[in-house]
Design a protein around this motif. Structure first.
Motif, short mmCIF file in Angstrom:
data_model
loop_
_atom_site.label_atom_id
_atom_site.label_comp_id
_atom_site.label_asym_id
_atom_site.label_seq_id
_atom_site.Cartn_x
_atom_site.Cartn_y
_atom_site.Cartn_z
N MET A 1 0.82 -1.22 0.00
CA MET A 1 0.00 0.00 0.00
C MET A 1 0.85 1.27 0.00
O MET A 1 0.33 2.37 -0.04
CB MET A 1 -0.93 -0.01 1.22
CG MET A 1 -1.94 -1.16 1.21
SD MET A 1 -2.96 -1.22 2.70
CE MET A 1 -3.90 0.30 2.53
N TYR A 3 2.93 2.30 2.47
CA TYR A 3 3.07 2.90 3.80
C TYR A 3 4.48 2.69 4.35
O TYR A 3 5.19 1.76 3.97
CB TYR A 3 2.06 2.30 4.78
CG TYR A 3 0.63 2.65 4.52
CD1 TYR A 3 0.29 3.75 3.73
CD2 TYR A 3 -0.40 1.90 5.07
CE1 TYR A 3 -1.03 4.07 3.50
CE2 TYR A 3 -1.73 2.21 4.85
CZ TYR A 3 -2.04 3.30 4.05
OH TYR A 3 -3.34 3.63 3.82
N ASP A 4 4.87 3.56 5.27
CA ASP A 4 6.09 3.37 6.04
C ASP A 4 5.68 2.80 7.40
O ASP A 4 5.05 3.48 8.21
CB ASP A 4 6.83 4.70 6.22
CG ASP A 4 7.35 5.24 4.89
OD1 ASP A 4 7.88 4.45 4.10
OD2 ASP A 4 7.21 6.45 4.65
N VAL A 5 6.04 1.55 7.64
CA VAL A 5 5.55 0.81 8.80
C VAL A 5 6.69 0.55 9.79
O VAL A 5 7.79 0.18 9.38
CB VAL A 5 4.93 -0.54 8.37
CG1 VAL A 5 4.41 -1.31 9.58
CG2 VAL A 5 3.81 -0.30 7.36
N ARG A 61 4.43 3.61 -5.82
CA ARG A 61 4.15 3.42 -4.39
C ARG A 61 5.35 2.73 -3.74
O ARG A 61 5.61 1.57 -4.01
CB ARG A 61 2.88 2.60 -4.20
CG ARG A 61 1.60 3.36 -4.52
CD ARG A 61 0.40 2.52 -4.19
NE ARG A 61 0.36 1.31 -5.01
CZ ARG A 61 -0.24 0.19 -4.66
NH1 ARG A 61 -0.81 0.09 -3.48
NH2 ARG A 61 -0.24 -0.85 -5.46
N GLY A 63 7.08 1.70 -0.19
CA GLY A 63 6.84 1.51 1.23
C GLY A 63 8.09 1.04 1.94
O GLY A 63 9.11 0.73 1.31
#
Length: 267
Positions: A1, A3-5, A61, A63
């Motif tokens: 997705m 995101y930076d997790v 995208r 991530g």
């Protein structure tokens, strides 16, 4: 997705103990201290999930997964299998020191035992965005702290007065690095946060003062006079300078150089 997790695990030691318990119930062949032989590979498979990725279906995208894990070995023994396996895998390690915590030095990160293998890559970013000599100041500060660690044994045995003026200056500089730079007050409205630019300026002040002090000492200035200049107190309180008043660092640096220069030219 895209995101930076951040994945935070507290702690992998307790997870490894559960793994040891399950391995014993399954009657698997035990390894060192009863842990399963595949302990290292299981830890590696967890840490290797971290990194930067391009999301499936779109190259736009991007991530990332950042793994932050705590290792809590029994009795603080870093030679036990979980700690050693972790140290062989990770590239950054912050070692928390009980002695620093007892001395109320926070964050209680042991600067001698901690390390980072990203210095070369991060150094390029620091040189471009913070200061071209950031890595040099960091290396010099670490050298001073390591010299303090070596001299500390002599100080405990025979006292500070047995050291040469140059070594006493090194000890005082190391104290400044520890108390004025590494020590941070989480309850102070200013010191609770410091930008990278402010950190760089604080460290530059301390290390430039050390360099100028050595020059004054070489010019036969008295060590007590060097340690007694008014600018040293200003350097010690620079951590409380708000981000909106960064121009004060230049004035402190100017005062420090003027005061040490005056000592160096005295006959």
């Amino acid at each position: 997705m895209g995101y930076d997790v951040a994945v935070i695990a507290d702690s992998t030691s307790r997870w490894a103990e559960a793994l040891r318990e399950m391995s014993g119930r399954l009657e698997e062949m035990p390894g060192e201290e009863g842990y399963p032989a595949y302990l290292s590979s299981r830890l590696a498979s967890y840490y290797e999930r971290s990194g930067i990725v391009y999301a499936l279906g779109s190259q736009e995208r991007i991530g990332s997964v950042t793994a932050i894990s705590a290792v809590s070995p029994p009795g603080g023994d870093l030679s036990e299998p979980v700690s050693q396996a972790t140290l062989r895998i990770v590239k950054v390690f912050w070692g928390l020191s009980a002695s620093l915590a007892y001395r109320r030095h926070f964050p209680a990160i042991d600067w001698i035992g901690s390390y980072s293998l990203y210095l070369d890559k991060m150094g390029e970013w620091y040189d471009e965005h913070i200061g071209a000599d950031w890595a040099d100041y960091r290396t010099a500060a670490m050298r001073v702290l390591q010299e303090e660690s070596s001299l500390d044994e002599i100080v405990r045995l025979v006292g500070m007065d047995a050291l040469s003026p140059a070594d006493r200056l090194t000890m005082e500089t190391a104290k400044s690095i520890r108390e004025d730079y590494l020590h941070q007050d989480a309850f102070h409205e200013v010191d609770t946060y410091a930008s990278l630019n402010k950190q760089y300026r604080m460290l530059r002040l301390i290390m430039d003062c050390y360099t100028q002090s050595k020059a004054a000492l070489a010019a036969d200035a008295e060590l007590d006079d060097i340690l007694g200049i008014a600018a040293r107190e200003q350097i010690g309180r620079s951590k409380y300078i708000p981000e909106s008043e960064m121009h004060r660092f230049e004035q402190i640096d100017k005062d420090m150089r003027a005061q040490l220069g005056a000592l160096a030219t005295q006959e």
